[in-house]
Design an enzyme around this catalytic site. Sequence first.
Site, PDB file in Angstrom:
ATOM      1  N   GLU A 239      38.817  30.171  52.796  1.00  0.00           N
ATOM      2  CA  GLU A 239      38.029  31.399  52.797  1.00  0.00           C
ATOM      3  C   GLU A 239      36.517  31.176  52.606  1.00  0.00           C
ATOM      4  O   GLU A 239      36.198  30.909  51.490  1.00  0.00           O
ATOM      5  CB  GLU A 239      38.609  32.715  51.909  1.00  0.00           C
ATOM      6  CG  GLU A 239      37.977  33.996  52.320  1.00  0.00           C
ATOM      7  CD  GLU A 239      36.923  34.474  51.541  1.00  0.00           C
ATOM      8  OE1 GLU A 239      35.817  34.191  51.974  1.00  0.00           O
ATOM      9  OE2 GLU A 239      37.117  35.390  50.846  1.00  0.00           O
ATOM     10  N   CYS A 273      31.671  38.206  49.554  1.00  0.00           N
ATOM     11  CA  CYS A 273      32.143  37.332  51.059  1.00  0.00           C
ATOM     12  C   CYS A 273      32.273  38.545  52.157  1.00  0.00           C
ATOM     13  O   CYS A 273      31.918  38.469  53.294  1.00  0.00           O
ATOM     14  CB  CYS A 273      33.286  36.595  50.845  1.00  0.00           C
ATOM     15  SG  CYS A 273      33.120  35.174  49.848  1.00  0.00           S
TER      16      CYS A 273
END
Length: 468
Positions: A239, A273
């Site tokens: 990720e 994020c």
Amino acid sequence: MSNPESSTNVPVATSRNPANGALIATHPFQTPSEVECLLDAGASAFRLWRATPMDERVAAYRRLSAILRDRSDALASIITAEMGKTIGAARAEVEKCAATLDWIAANGPAILADEPVAVEGGDQVHVSYLPIGTILGVMPWNFPLWQVVRASGPIMLSGNGFLLKHAPNVMGAAYALQDAYEAAGFPKGLFANLNSDNETVARVIADARIAAVTLTGSMRAGSAVAATAGKALKKSLLELGGADAFIVLADADINLAVQAGIEARFQNAGQVCLAAKRFILEAPIAEEFTRKFVAAAGRIKAGDPLDPASTIGPMARADLRDELHRQVERTVAAGATLALGGHAIEGPGNYYAPTVLTDVLPGMAAFDEETFGPVAAITVADNVEHAITLANTSDYGLGGSLWTNDAARARRIARRLETGGVFINGYPATNARVPVGGVKNSGYGRELSHFGLREFTNAQTVWAKSVA
């Protein structure tokens, strides 16, 4: 990487309070022999844990969630001190970890149970989801507990172990979490901390006692880890952040979109994020949204993260703040307009003023790159098709938001957006019930939900032929 505060040359992980620069602690790197012991202990704990009945594993999860809640104030204080998250948000992070563990305990056993498969004839067929070993988790600093629990929670219920390589500036949180796992009755060594340099991490990935690796971090770190894992023929999950689009169409509720946009961009000082980073506004509402958004961003109070009145705290590190400022400068130099902020806040700590850039176009730093801090980039789209094109004009594909009052059109548009998640009239967030992950340079693989629970298992087909 030697310790500048130490008279020795022993490598250490150092944490400093980002609000005032004060040294919190130094954690010496583990020696090669200590790493060997760590890997051996993990392998032994894995053999014990995989043989532990599911109901006993579930009981350990429930104890762990209770321990996190009991220690909430202490854990939140560690988070705030080490990376600058406001104390209220830090407490919420601890609670999210506990709630996710509760969901895993309640739902995981059914998801991981043997799955019958209907076949022709009298054969008995099922798929078992079996553990594969100790998983190395390379985790970031922005959510010191949540990122780890989000990864380790689903991974460990199936019987796997978890070796945590945390960011050097949040090792206090790492060790506090290890202590909580052990206090909950997980076998000692099953969840453990690897405190080391990158070269050691590479050797650990290649070690036969590590089955796979999961990483949340930068593209550069992800590429390096994936290459090392691939060379060793081991699975990896990545990720790698994003440049999420926050699309506002002409029929949207502008006031709600502005309110959500402020939270989506500036929570955790923009160090998320999944945060909204590129605000793509359909032309008819662009002026109104921008005016209201800049006014709301101007009311954000950056201050002591222990002060409940502070909206955002400092950025986690001075070098990250400096890099963010360079991105702002490069964007303005390329032709964008600085509508608000655009500077570090004077005084102690790594504070950066809430910033809004307008007239941002593809090719500019704030459009093309991930801006990991309190900076919002606004781009105007001619129409809906242009908005979709702009949203997809990115190397990233983690999440995104879409604001419109036309639900049917929103679902059609969502299928055209190149992201791992789309949130209609809301902003991206993680929830134990749904997967999280990205496409393109945002990585691959999924955490949470049934996808995460099965991601690091051996889906074993068992086919028993009928003897009748």
